[in-house]
Design a protein around this motif. Structure first.
Motif, PDB file in Angstrom:
ATOM      1  N   LEU A 182      49.270  11.767 -30.839  1.00  0.00           N
ATOM      2  CA  LEU A 182      50.232  11.291 -30.656  1.00  0.00           C
ATOM      3  C   LEU A 182      50.404  10.477 -29.342  1.00  0.00           C
ATOM      4  O   LEU A 182      51.063   9.232 -29.093  1.00  0.00           O
ATOM      5  CB  LEU A 182      51.501  12.321 -30.232  1.00  0.00           C
ATOM      6  CG  LEU A 182      51.773  13.239 -31.481  1.00  0.00           C
ATOM      7  CD1 LEU A 182      52.820  14.348 -30.999  1.00  0.00           C
ATOM      8  CD2 LEU A 182      52.711  12.458 -32.372  1.00  0.00           C
ATOM      9  N   MET A 183      49.743  10.630 -28.377  1.00  0.00           N
ATOM     10  CA  MET A 183      49.376   9.620 -27.077  1.00  0.00           C
ATOM     11  C   MET A 183      48.652   8.237 -27.667  1.00  0.00           C
ATOM     12  O   MET A 183      49.087   7.153 -27.036  1.00  0.00           O
ATOM     13  CB  MET A 183      48.489  10.258 -26.202  1.00  0.00           C
ATOM     14  CG  MET A 183      48.309   9.446 -24.810  1.00  0.00           C
ATOM     15  SD  MET A 183      46.957   9.887 -23.807  1.00  0.00           S
ATOM     16  CE  MET A 183      45.317  10.196 -24.892  1.00  0.00           C
ATOM     17  N   HIS A 236      51.321   6.182 -29.339  1.00  0.00           N
ATOM     18  CA  HIS A 236      52.409   5.898 -28.322  1.00  0.00           C
ATOM     19  C   HIS A 236      51.665   4.546 -27.663  1.00  0.00           C
ATOM     20  O   HIS A 236      52.392   3.401 -27.375  1.00  0.00           O
ATOM     21  CB  HIS A 236      52.467   7.036 -27.619  1.00  0.00           C
ATOM     22  CG  HIS A 236      53.495   6.307 -26.242  1.00  0.00           C
ATOM     23  ND1 HIS A 236      53.086   6.055 -25.042  1.00  0.00           N
ATOM     24  CD2 HIS A 236      55.015   6.079 -26.179  1.00  0.00           C
ATOM     25  CE1 HIS A 236      54.233   5.515 -24.209  1.00  0.00           C
ATOM     26  NE2 HIS A 236      55.186   6.110 -24.880  1.00  0.00           N
ATOM     27  N   THR A 237      50.457   4.533 -27.367  1.00  0.00           N
ATOM     28  CA  THR A 237      49.616   3.731 -26.461  1.00  0.00           C
ATOM     29  C   THR A 237      49.470   2.263 -27.191  1.00  0.00           C
ATOM     30  O   THR A 237      49.896   1.465 -26.723  1.00  0.00           O
ATOM     31  CB  THR A 237      48.312   4.219 -26.108  1.00  0.00           C
ATOM     32  OG1 THR A 237      48.482   5.339 -25.181  1.00  0.00           O
ATOM     33  CG2 THR A 237      47.651   3.038 -25.099  1.00  0.00           C
ATOM     34  N   ARG A 278      53.177   0.659 -27.935  1.00  0.00           N
ATOM     35  CA  ARG A 278      53.859   0.387 -26.772  1.00  0.00           C
ATOM     36  C   ARG A 278      53.123  -0.773 -26.268  1.00  0.00           C
ATOM     37  O   ARG A 278      53.602  -1.614 -25.299  1.00  0.00           O
ATOM     38  CB  ARG A 278      53.923   1.542 -25.862  1.00  0.00           C
ATOM     39  CG  ARG A 278      55.106   2.609 -26.522  1.00  0.00           C
ATOM     40  CD  ARG A 278      56.539   1.860 -26.657  1.00  0.00           C
ATOM     41  NE  ARG A 278      57.511   3.046 -27.053  1.00  0.00           N
ATOM     42  CZ  ARG A 278      57.676   3.322 -28.307  1.00  0.00           C
ATOM     43  NH1 ARG A 278      57.070   2.305 -29.316  1.00  0.00           N
ATOM     44  NH2 ARG A 278      58.229   3.952 -28.526  1.00  0.00           N
ATOM     45  N   ARG A 295      54.708   1.611 -37.600  1.00  0.00           N
ATOM     46  CA  ARG A 295      55.475   1.541 -36.542  1.00  0.00           C
ATOM     47  C   ARG A 295      56.910   2.167 -36.548  1.00  0.00           C
ATOM     48  O   ARG A 295      57.588   2.794 -35.686  1.00  0.00           O
ATOM     49  CB  ARG A 295      55.730   0.091 -35.987  1.00  0.00           C
ATOM     50  CG  ARG A 295      56.531  -0.209 -34.713  1.00  0.00           C
ATOM     51  CD  ARG A 295      56.668  -1.732 -34.448  1.00  0.00           C
ATOM     52  NE  ARG A 295      55.343  -2.170 -34.238  1.00  0.00           N
ATOM     53  CZ  ARG A 295      54.808  -2.276 -33.172  1.00  0.00           C
ATOM     54  NH1 ARG A 295      55.440  -1.772 -32.015  1.00  0.00           N
ATOM     55  NH2 ARG A 295      53.681  -2.971 -32.760  1.00  0.00           N
ATOM     56  N   PHE A 332      56.756   5.813 -36.534  1.00  0.00           N
ATOM     57  CA  PHE A 332      56.804   6.366 -35.275  1.00  0.00           C
ATOM     58  C   PHE A 332      57.952   6.449 -34.270  1.00  0.00           C
ATOM     59  O   PHE A 332      58.062   7.243 -33.577  1.00  0.00           O
ATOM     60  CB  PHE A 332      55.488   5.662 -34.628  1.00  0.00           C
ATOM     61  CG  PHE A 332      55.315   6.107 -33.233  1.00  0.00           C
ATOM     62  CD1 PHE A 332      54.604   7.097 -32.750  1.00  0.00           C
ATOM     63  CD2 PHE A 332      55.798   5.143 -32.016  1.00  0.00           C
ATOM     64  CE1 PHE A 332      54.190   7.887 -31.385  1.00  0.00           C
ATOM     65  CE2 PHE A 332      55.579   5.552 -30.770  1.00  0.00           C
ATOM     66  CZ  PHE A 332      54.843   6.764 -30.400  1.00  0.00           C
ATOM     67  N   GLU A 333      58.724   5.137 -34.418  1.00  0.00           N
ATOM     68  CA  GLU A 333      59.887   5.017 -33.784  1.00  0.00           C
ATOM     69  C   GLU A 333      61.005   6.204 -34.121  1.00  0.00           C
ATOM     70  O   GLU A 333      61.878   6.163 -33.251  1.00  0.00           O
ATOM     71  CB  GLU A 333      60.277   3.451 -33.999  1.00  0.00           C
ATOM     72  CG  GLU A 333      59.278   2.419 -33.329  1.00  0.00           C
ATOM     73  CD  GLU A 333      60.080   1.313 -33.567  1.00  0.00           C
ATOM     74  OE1 GLU A 333      60.830   0.836 -34.191  1.00  0.00           O
ATOM     75  OE2 GLU A 333      59.498   0.278 -32.878  1.00  0.00           O
ATOM     76  N   ASN A 389      61.041  11.258 -31.158  1.00  0.00           N
ATOM     77  CA  ASN A 389      61.318  11.500 -29.596  1.00  0.00           C
ATOM     78  C   ASN A 389      60.357  12.268 -29.155  1.00  0.00           C
ATOM     79  O   ASN A 389      60.224  13.635 -29.223  1.00  0.00           O
ATOM     80  CB  ASN A 389      62.741  12.101 -29.406  1.00  0.00           C
ATOM     81  CG  ASN A 389      63.140  12.262 -28.100  1.00  0.00           C
ATOM     82  OD1 ASN A 389      62.328  11.978 -27.188  1.00  0.00           O
ATOM     83  ND2 ASN A 389      64.230  12.721 -27.771  1.00  0.00           N
ATOM     84  N   LEU A 390      59.233  11.737 -28.282  1.00  0.00           N
ATOM     85  CA  LEU A 390      58.216  12.451 -27.951  1.00  0.00           C
ATOM     86  C   LEU A 390      58.492  13.489 -26.754  1.00  0.00           C
ATOM     87  O   LEU A 390      57.746  14.274 -26.717  1.00  0.00           O
ATOM     88  CB  LEU A 390      57.142  11.560 -27.111  1.00  0.00           C
ATOM     89  CG  LEU A 390      56.520  10.819 -28.265  1.00  0.00           C
ATOM     90  CD1 LEU A 390      55.452   9.723 -27.695  1.00  0.00           C
ATOM     91  CD2 LEU A 390      55.729  11.422 -29.231  1.00  0.00           C
ATOM     92  N   ARG A 391      59.571  13.464 -26.383  1.00  0.00           N
ATOM     93  CA  ARG A 391      59.977  14.499 -25.045  1.00  0.00           C
ATOM     94  C   ARG A 391      60.631  15.782 -25.579  1.00  0.00           C
ATOM     95  O   ARG A 391      60.667  16.606 -24.987  1.00  0.00           O
ATOM     96  CB  ARG A 391      61.104  13.878 -24.264  1.00  0.00           C
ATOM     97  CG  ARG A 391      60.664  12.462 -23.541  1.00  0.00           C
ATOM     98  CD  ARG A 391      61.722  12.081 -22.515  1.00  0.00           C
ATOM     99  NE  ARG A 391      61.266  10.940 -21.672  1.00  0.00           N
ATOM    100  CZ  ARG A 391      60.665  11.144 -20.784  1.00  0.00           C
ATOM    101  NH1 ARG A 391      60.249  11.912 -20.201  1.00  0.00           N
ATOM    102  NH2 ARG A 391      60.445   9.689 -20.093  1.00  0.00           N
TER     103      ARG A 391
END
Length: 277
Positions: free
Chosen positions: A40-41, A44-45, A48, A86, A89-90, A93-95
């Motif tokens: 997941l990182m 995100h990288t 973004r 994309r 992925f959007e 909510n990774l949090r």
């Protein structure tokens, strides 16, 4: 991940002793959790870091370099593989997500069930397919006259023609160099997550029938290349011994009639007119 979970100090003997080993289920859970977070990182990288939205899809393969206990040789094994657009992925909510559930359920990832034992998964795309034998593709089909005679092509032009045909069939294809290709003219990949496979293709522009020796050679190439199937395409036909030898093996034989049928199916006008005997 340490296999030991708890220790205790024995004051009377002034020693530290193992009190409890970490359960194997916990080990696997931690490994899978970490692997999922790293995947997941990466997503995100990449997304973004691309404010211009040039990247539409990302494939992540998580690998481990280790030693094969059976051979003692270095090897690289895949522990997780997933594909994400994309837009897909959007929605995340990774949090708030639980990493393992996110990669498995939202991105349909394949993740090793026994990462502690280095159990591998089959990658969606094997980035090791980059091959120094690959040459730039030439679009032969677009330059052909209406209903060309494939026999008039050179041997190399016919190889490019076959590559173009399989590209139209929605394979990812690569034409290999004429020398040092190990007997492979074209490599094709099917990236479907269910039926995905690697194919080695030989293209023979012949005015005579292919002999069984060529089919036996192709079978050896399939094994050497680690491919799922070998395909032999010719402008003529095959002797009966070819089909007998290929029976039950991961081989597919396309004679001239079959080749023209594929051309018609994918909108390519072509013909095969053999020279008089």
């Amino acid at each position: 991940m340490p296999k030991d979970k708890e220790f205790q100090y024995v004051k009377t003997r002034d020693v530290v002793e193992l009190a409890r080993a970490r359960p194997i289920t916990e080990l696997r859970q931690v490994y899978q959790e970490l692997t999922s977070q790293v995947a997941l990182m990466v997503l995100h990288t990449v997304f973004r870091s691309d404010p211009a939205d040039l990247v539409h899809t990302v494939v992540v393969n998580g690998v481990v370099d280790t030693i094969n206990p059976a051979t003692g040789q270095p090897e690289r094994t895949h522990k997780i593989t997933l594909r994400a657009t994309r837009e897909h992925f959007e929605r995340v909510n990774l949090r708030q997500v639980k990493p393992i559930a996110c990669v498995r359920e939202h991105f349909a990832a394949l993740i090793s069930g026994h990462p502690d034992e280095l159990q591998a998964v089959t990658p969606i795309i094997d980035f090791g397919m980059a091959d120094p034998r690959i040459v730039d593709s030439i679009d032969v089909i677009s330059d052909l006259d209406r209903r060309p005679n494939l026999i008039d092509l050179t041997a190399e032009e016919f190889e490019h023609f076959v590559q173009n045909l399989f590209t139209r069939m929605r394979f990812e294809t690569h034409k290999l160099k004429a020398s040092g290709d190990g007997g492979v003219d074209v490599i094709a990949y099917d990236h479907d997550p269910v039926r995905g496979a690697k194919y080695v293709i030989q293209a023979k522009k012949y005015t005579h029938k292919v002999q069984p020796s060529a089919v036996r050679e192709l079978h050896g190439i399939v094994q050497h290349e680690g491919a799922n199937k070998g395909i032999l395409v010719t402008t003529h036909g095959f002797t009966s011994g070819c089909h007998e030898w290929a029976n039950g093996k991961p081989l597919q034989l396309y004679d001239g009639t079959h080749l023209l049928a594929l051309c018609r199916q994918f909108g390519i006008e072509a013909r095969i007119v053999l020279p008089p005997k």
